[in-house]
Design an enzyme around this catalytic site. Structure first.
Site, PDB file in Angstrom:
ATOM      1  CG  ASP A 145      -2.282   0.730  -3.240  1.00 25.27           C
ATOM      2  OD1 ASP A 145      -0.929   1.037  -3.174  1.00 25.27           O
ATOM      3  OD2 ASP A 145      -3.163   1.264  -2.328  1.00 25.27           O
ATOM      4  CG  ASN A 146      -1.536   4.297  -4.655  1.00 26.12           C
ATOM      5  OD1 ASN A 146      -2.691   4.064  -4.396  1.00 26.12           O
ATOM      6  ND2 ASN A 146      -0.723   4.660  -3.808  1.00 26.12           N
ATOM      7  CG  HIS A 168     -10.017   1.015   0.627  1.00 27.31           C
ATOM      8  ND1 HIS A 168      -8.906   1.873   0.198  1.00 27.31           N
ATOM      9  CD2 HIS A 168     -11.175   1.927   0.673  1.00 27.31           C
ATOM     10  CE1 HIS A 168      -9.145   3.266   0.417  1.00 27.31           C
ATOM     11  NE2 HIS A 168     -10.659   3.156   0.812  1.00 27.31           N
ATOM     12  CG  HIS A 185      -1.984   4.135   3.747  1.00 28.26           C
ATOM     13  ND1 HIS A 185      -2.425   5.296   4.533  1.00 28.26           N
ATOM     14  CD2 HIS A 185      -2.938   4.304   2.346  1.00 28.26           C
ATOM     15  CE1 HIS A 185      -3.312   5.823   3.806  1.00 28.26           C
ATOM     16  NE2 HIS A 185      -3.606   5.469   2.727  1.00 28.26           N
ATOM     17  NE  ARG A 220      -6.314  -1.001  -1.704  1.00 28.11           N
ATOM     18  CZ  ARG A 220      -5.330  -1.779  -1.207  1.00 28.11           C
ATOM     19  NH1 ARG A 220      -5.425  -2.922  -0.919  1.00 28.11           N
ATOM     20  NH2 ARG A 220      -4.280  -1.020  -0.845  1.00 28.11           N
ATOM     21  CB  SER A 228      -7.495   3.427   4.272  1.00 23.04           C
ATOM     22  OG  SER A 228      -5.949   4.130   4.347  1.00 23.04           O
ATOM     23  CB  CYS A 283      -6.532   2.819  -2.196  1.00 19.64           C
ATOM     24  SG  CYS A 283      -5.347   3.670  -0.942  1.00 19.64           S
ATOM     25  CE  LYS A 311      -6.197   0.695   1.591  1.00 19.54           C
ATOM     26  NZ  LYS A 311      -5.273   1.735   1.586  1.00 19.54           N
ATOM     27  CE  LYS A 332      -2.906   7.574  -1.942  1.00 20.31           C
ATOM     28  NZ  LYS A 332      -2.863   7.216  -0.596  1.00 20.31           N
ATOM     29  CG  ASP A 367      -1.956   1.013   1.212  1.00 19.98           C
ATOM     30  OD1 ASP A 367      -2.214   1.713   0.091  1.00 19.98           O
ATOM     31  OD2 ASP A 367      -3.097   1.130   2.101  1.00 19.98           O
ATOM     32  CG  ASP A 368      -0.406   4.920  -0.057  1.00  9.90           C
ATOM     33  OD1 ASP A 368      -1.163   4.390  -0.919  1.00  9.90           O
ATOM     34  OD2 ASP A 368      -0.556   5.898   0.750  1.00  9.90           O
TER      35      ASP A 368
END
Length: 501
Positions: free
Chosen positions: A283-284, A127, A231, A75, A152, A71, A125, A304, A31-32
């Site tokens: 994810d990003n 989301h 994240h 996903r 999140s 996010c 997660k 991001k 995540d991130d």
């Protein structure tokens, strides 16, 4: 379902039942996490021995993309093999009180595998929505089991929660006025607020039990682990806190890596490692507004929230001992390609919808060429009015629109923060990503006499793709209802402070 498709599915099912070596799948989703955040991608102080092991023994990607710089839409694309514009997971992200979620008529990887007898589980997660009575939770989307936070972990008040031992509070205020973050088992709230110091241990135990049980039953399995790490706000339990020189971000990354190590150990112990494809990506890009607590995009531009490379090009590793030879690939690939690849390897039927992903099997197993020649870049708020913001064709990337983002603030590059307003480019800005991955030097007609012919090719590809892009109903635009926020004591008062168990 037509007769030919039915026969294909029956043949696939027969193959699955008769095969003595069915492939298992473990999908790891950070995540991130930025392109430059891992040691195997060049960061000098990240401690990730298990991810480094995957990179050394597997196939490491240099040109791998998610589909959105935030996010929820990212996903949705990962699990369905379709751009988020088709499924309606836009604009932005889903919240605890969101009315919408990933539509139930979308087919996830788990739902592709279920007809072949796969055990399926998700941890971490989600989301992709909770909805009324949990209608959008993983257990309604093909997963047998789920343990995790359904959105999140910053989507709840966090100022009084402990993120690091012995009692170091989480940094930031997160979302004031919402229920505290819940830990859910299947569709039941197990703990609220979640205990961050014990969360990763719970995930490790759950993954160990799922893999062990499936292996003992000789049942093929699919484990999806979308991590909360890295994240913001970062957290880490006793096994990782204070163990790195990179501070809180590094500790959170190490804790994620420790869980990956535990999964590897369990696969080895149960004798199924050589029959399991492990795929890792993110994810990003990094949330640069958090500075050293937000991650690093390496040599890529911005992060991001933006459609520059730093927002959507991700680290990615495919690991499968004895099947995937160690190496590095510069072929273009995407999270969109994971569903068709898993379906191909499992002998499963593809969903009878428009898929944007392609099968990577030839590239993974035989080091062949990618079937993907293009990648489309949509902003966080895609619309039919503007269409895609950018397009990659081979080694070239064309920007039709550029815009900064709050998530990418604080950097010296003036193109990255939110103050860099929407700007149209006609003709588009074109970059040679092999010569200039940082997107600093747009090509000019003086230097490239063939630029006009390239622009014509790009225009044609864009027009052909957008002619068949049908935007699904926006799930996020359905709005929010505070009564949908998950609460372990739904009749209590006053909400949200009373939602504790």
């Amino acid at each position: 379902m037509n007769m030919n498709l039915l026969l294909l599915c029956l043949n696939a099912l027969l193959f699955c039942c008769c095969s003595s070596s069915r492939t298992n799948f473990v999908l790891l989703f950070a995540d991130d996490l930025g392109f430059g955040d891992l040691g195997c991608y060049g960061h000098p102080s990240s401690v990730t021995p298990n991810l480094d092991r995957l990179a050394a023994g597997g196939l490491r990607f240099t040109d791998f993309y998610c589909t959105s710089p935030v996010c929820s839409p990212s996903r949705a694309s990962l699990l369905t093999g379709r751009y988020q514009t088709r499924s309606g997971i836009y604009p932005g992200v889903l919240y605890p009180s969101s009315i919408g979620g990933l539509p139930l008529n979308e087919t996830t990887i788990a739902e592709v595998l279920k007809p072949l007898g796969y055990a399926t589980a998700a941890i971490g997660k989600w989301h992709l929505g909770v909805g009324a009575d949990g209608e959008f939770l993983p257990t309604r989307q093909g997963f047998d089991q789920y343990l995790g936070i359904p959105y999140s972990h910053d989507m709840g008040p966090c100022w009084n929660l402990t993120c690091f031992p012995p009692d170091v509070k989480c940094v930031g205020l997160c979302d004031i006025g919402t229920v505290t973050v819940p830990l859910m088992h299947n569709e039941i709230i197990k703990q609220q607020p979640v205990n961050f110091l014990d969360l990763e241990r719970a995930y490790r135990d759950f993954a160990t039990d799922f893999i062990s049980t499936s292996a003992k039953k000789k049942q093929p399995f699919f484990l999806y682990y979308p991590s909360h790490h890295t994240h913001y706000p970062q957290y880490a339990g006793p096994g990782a806190a204070g163990r790195t020189s990179r501070g809180k971000f590094g500790d959170a990354l190490l804790e994620f890596d420790n869980t990956i190590g535990n999964i590897l150990t369990t696969l080895e112990k149960m004798g199924v490692l050589n029959n399991t494809l492990i795929f890792f990506t993110s994810d990003n890009g990094p949330e640069l507004m958090r500075m050293s607590r937000g991650g690093n995009a390496g040599l890529l531009k911005c992060g991001k929230g933006t459609t520059y490379e730093g927002g959507m090009r991700e680290p990615a590793i495919a690991f499968w001992p004895g099947t995937i030879r160690p190496g590095v690939t510069h072929e273009i690939a995407s999270t969109l390609d994971i569903l068709p690849t898993i379906a191909s390897l499992a002998g499963a039927c593809l969903p009878q919808v428009v898929l944007d992903g392609v099968d990577m099997t030839e590239m993974l197993v035989h080091q062949g060429k990618s079937k993907r020649g293009t990648m489309m870049f949509y902003p966080t708020d895609p619309s039919e009015k503007y269409g895609m913001f950018a397009l990659r064709l081979g080694k070239y990337k064309a920007h039709f629109y550029t815009r900064g983002a709050t998530h990418s603030g604080t950097t010296p590059d003036q193109d990255c923060p939110v103050f860099a307003l929407l700007k149209a480019h006609d003709p588009p800005l074109v970059f040679d990503l092999e010569a200039d991955p940082s997107e600093n030097y747009p090509l000019s007609p003086e230097e490239r006499p063939d630029l006009q012919a390239l622009l014509e090719r790009i225009k044609k590809v864009k027009e052909q793709f957008e002619a068949f892009m049908v935007f699904g109903e926006s799930q996020i635009s359905k709005g929010e209802d505070p009564n949908l926020e998950p609460c372990c004591n739904p009749q209590c008062s006053p909400r949200p402070s009373c939602c504790r168990c």
